[in-house]
Design an enzyme around this catalytic site. Structure first.
Site, PDB file in Angstrom:
ATOM      1  N   LYS A 293       0.844  -1.182   0.000  1.00 56.11           N
ATOM      2  CA  LYS A 293       0.000   0.000   0.000  1.00 56.11           C
ATOM      3  C   LYS A 293       0.885   1.239   0.000  1.00 56.11           C
ATOM      4  O   LYS A 293       1.836   1.344   0.771  1.00 56.11           O
ATOM      5  CB  LYS A 293      -0.918  -0.007   1.222  1.00 56.11           C
ATOM      6  CG  LYS A 293      -2.084   0.945   1.128  1.00 56.11           C
ATOM      7  CD  LYS A 293      -3.084   0.692   2.248  1.00 56.11           C
ATOM      8  CE  LYS A 293      -4.301   1.594   2.095  1.00 56.11           C
ATOM      9  NZ  LYS A 293      -5.310   1.347   3.156  1.00 56.11           N
ATOM     10  N   GLU A 376     -19.449  -6.716   9.453  1.00 57.44           N
ATOM     11  CA  GLU A 376     -20.417  -5.972  10.257  1.00 57.44           C
ATOM     12  C   GLU A 376     -21.449  -6.877  10.912  1.00 57.44           C
ATOM     13  O   GLU A 376     -21.849  -6.644  12.058  1.00 57.44           O
ATOM     14  CB  GLU A 376     -21.124  -4.926   9.382  1.00 57.44           C
ATOM     15  CG  GLU A 376     -20.222  -3.823   8.860  1.00 57.44           C
ATOM     16  CD  GLU A 376     -19.541  -4.154   7.553  1.00 57.44           C
ATOM     17  OE1 GLU A 376     -18.856  -3.282   6.998  1.00 57.44           O
ATOM     18  OE2 GLU A 376     -19.688  -5.305   7.070  1.00 57.44           O
ATOM     19  N   ARG A 404     -25.593  -3.204   6.654  1.00 59.42           N
ATOM     20  CA  ARG A 404     -25.191  -4.554   6.275  1.00 59.42           C
ATOM     21  C   ARG A 404     -25.468  -5.565   7.386  1.00 59.42           C
ATOM     22  O   ARG A 404     -25.378  -6.766   7.167  1.00 59.42           O
ATOM     23  CB  ARG A 404     -23.706  -4.564   5.906  1.00 59.42           C
ATOM     24  CG  ARG A 404     -23.313  -3.466   4.934  1.00 59.42           C
ATOM     25  CD  ARG A 404     -21.883  -3.597   4.470  1.00 59.42           C
ATOM     26  NE  ARG A 404     -21.761  -4.615   3.445  1.00 59.42           N
ATOM     27  CZ  ARG A 404     -20.610  -4.956   2.880  1.00 59.42           C
ATOM     28  NH1 ARG A 404     -19.489  -4.384   3.272  1.00 59.42           N
ATOM     29  NH2 ARG A 404     -20.564  -5.889   1.946  1.00 59.42           N
TER      30      ARG A 404
END
Length: 626
Positions: A293, A376, A404
């Site tokens: 990243k 979630e 969600r």
């Protein structure tokens, strides 16, 4: 081959990008030879740094997939072949290469490019994203459609190691394998590194395992052995063990994918070779690519969390005041203070430690801090499990991501009446991230549930008061607060509570206009009320709603509800339902968001657009009175 170009600063002037200037579509990219791809990747990375310096936006993930993006568009016939990005934080290089290079500095701005892939924006954006872990399911649907219609179109889903933690991704992997769908899943793994001495061997074996010669000989051997089950089983086990010794293939091979990798995601030539070998392999294929990243921008490599996204570059005044705390900061401090006071408290977050400001809590109370990754549903059900044991869980979650886990809120928390407190961040219009991240449905989907109470703080001080109140409530409770800073009404250090379901009068007016304001719109309502001499009630609670206040003003000239939420099903609807149930005829004006998805812009611009700033509230009231 030339090595990757490294950058230490963000360019302040448009860079020299001679090859990239000639690429206005992936077709132009495919006219180049392989030896030119390294220069293309360097130019994409430099232009990405330059443009995000102008616009701000997601940053680190895009830098990490520059080489992968170049290789994919070089090897695939996009947009005929369909490329599906997961979440879309990493899609800026994709936008650069698909005809949107000159528009990239407009990203996240009003009338500019969307922050994520958007089907309305480009035929190269094959699936609209914003929430994680959807790419494999979407790609499978597309691949099965191609199978039904006997199309040669290829489908590739690119998913990050973080997004792969969600159950949805594994549900899709399992189904794809059972359907034996022709599709390629690329795992963009930026949470581990490949040491150089091992990486070369792994890359070599990945190329070997993906080569046509290997797969052809393997398939031919299997056909020959089919009449001889014991030998076929032995051959299959031998292959599995050989692959297992050189790569972590077991999980994906057991599901039913042909696993290749891990390979170096910044080795362009290796990526191109592997993708060209894999793109026409039949059945479900899985390529494990390891990236870094922030790759190529040294500060982001050193601190990928800080450089996940950046604001646009600007000169800072020497006299710039210390910024006010955000609502997330208020929550983070409250959580630590309450945890100090109550040893039963545990904090749960679905991969939002920084965003929800649980950093200090995670350091001070590591044994009581639970980051469940991008899961979630599990976060909510985990909280429910804790609550059955006399522990007091606080689930810190964004409004858009709580959607969600709605079944768990209903079935696992509310039906059982369990003591779970939801700290719902990013409520309302969040601005540049657009409609996928807008938290504008939570009043409606929560207030329909028996047992739960819902608080709507109007300021930082109210946020702390209502967090304490909901935490002490012996049942399901939610506190819903917006992104960013509030009006500056800062809290003290107490853990005081207020009465559940009791509103507070902020202004007494004489005009016969009563504004019932919820959450973030209270101070805008106060500003409008000054021009109208209206009464303003800070309702504080969406559920239970203060029926005594509603009864008190039932015969007034005009009752106005104001909320940063969809008008249908929201707090205004709750007010209307009360009056209807009581058989009372009132002059009621409900102000909220219209029945549409609001395009991205600065939050203030969005609120002005929908008439929820002070002038919009005043204008709507005057229109009704006239």
């Amino acid at each position: 081959m030339p090595s990757m170009k490294l950058f230490h600063t963000i360019p302040g002037e448009r860079p020299n990008i001679p090859l990239l200037e000639g690429i206005n579509s992936p077709h132009d990219l495919r006219t180049l030879n392989r030896d030119q791809l390294r220069q293309v990747a360097d130019e994409v990375r430099e232009y990405l740094l330059y443009s995000v310096g102008i616009s701000g936006g997601h940053f680190g993930a895009g830098l990490g997939v520059v080489e992968l993006t170049v290789a994919l568009h070089f090897c695939l016939d996009t947009p005929f072949d369909q490329l599906i990005w997961d979440v879309g934080h990493q899609a800026y290089p994709h936008k650069i290469l698909t005809g949107r290079r000159e528009q990239l500095p407009t990203i996240r701005k009003e009338d500019g490019l969307a922050a994520f892939p958007d089907r309305k924006e480009s035929p190269y954006d094959t699936f609209g994203v914003g929430h994680s872990s959807t790419s494999i399911s979407a790609a499978l649907g597309m691949a099965l459609d191609a199978k039904l219609n006997q199309s040669s179109r290829r489908h590739v889903a690119v998913i990050g190691d973080g997004a792969l933690t969600a159950g949805l991704a594994f549900e899709a992997l399992n189904h794809a394998a059972s359907e034996k769908a022709n599709m390629l899943v690329i795992l963009n793994d930026n949470d581990m590194s490949i040491s150089r001495n091992v990486g070369g061997i792994r890359d070599y074996l990945a190329k070997l395992l993906s080569s046509k010669a290997y797969t052809r000989s393997r398939d031919e051997a299997r056909k020959l052995l089919e009449p001889l089950p014991p030998l076929a089983q032995f051959a299959k086990k031998t292959e599995e063990h050989l692959k297992g010794m050189v790569s972590p293939a077991t999980l994906f091979e057991e599901i039913g994918f042909n696993y290749i990798g891990p390979i170096d995601g910044h080795d362009l030539q290796g990526l191109v070779t592997t993708l060209q070998n894999m793109k026409d392999l039949p059945g479900p294929q899985f390529l494990h690519v390891v990236t870094q990243k922030g790759c190529g921008f040294v500060p982001a490599e050193d601190d990928p969390i800080k450089y996940h996204a950046i604001g646009k570059l600007k000169a800072k005044s020497d006299s710039e005041a210390t910024p006010k705390p955000t609502y997330s900061n208020i929550f983070g401090q409250w959580l630590c203070d309450m945890a100090e006071s109550d040893s039963r408290l545990v904090g749960i977050t679905p991969a939002m430690r920084e965003g929800s400001d649980l950093i200090e809590f995670s350091k001070r109370f590591p044994d009581r801090y639970f980051d469940v990754a991008i899961a979630e549903q599990h976060a909510v059900c985990l909280g429910a499990g804790f609550a059955t044991q006399n522990t007091k869980p606080v689930v810190a979650i964004y409004s858009t991501f709580l959607q969600r886990a709605y079944d768990q809120v209903i079935h696992d928390v509310c039906v059982q009446g369990l003591d779970v407190t939801f700290a719902i961040d990013r409520a309302g219009l969040v601005g540049e991230d657009g409609p996928t991240h807008a938290g504008v449905y939570d009043y409606a989907f929560l207030r329909t549930l028996p047992e739960i109470i819902i608080a709507a703080p109007s300021s930082e001080a109210e946020c702390r008061l209502l967090l304490s109140t909901c935490y002490q409530h012996p049942g399901p409770a939610a506190v819903r607060y917006p992104r960013g800073q509030g009006p500056g009404e800062l809290p003290d250090a107490s853990l005081n509570t207020v009465d559940v379901g009791r509103a507070v009068t902020r202004r007494e007016g004489q005009s016969g206009i009563v504004i019932l304001a919820f959450g973030s719109r209270v101070f805008e309502a106060l500003e409008a009320a000054e021009q109208l001499d209206a009464t303003v009630i800070d309702m504080r609670w969406v559920k239970p709603i203060d029926e005594a206040i509603l009864a008190k003003y039932a015969d007034t000239k005009l009752i106005v509800t104001v909320e940063e939420h969809q008008r249908m099903g929201g707090a205004g609807s709750a007010v209307g339902e009360y009056y209807a149930d009581q058989g009372l005829s009132v002059n009621l004006l409900c102000l909220g968001l219209p029945d549409r998805y609001e395009a991205h812009a600065k939050p203030d611009a969005m609120l002005s657009r929908v008439g929820l700033d002070a002038s919009g509230i005043q204008a709507a009231i005057e229109k009704r009175l006239n």
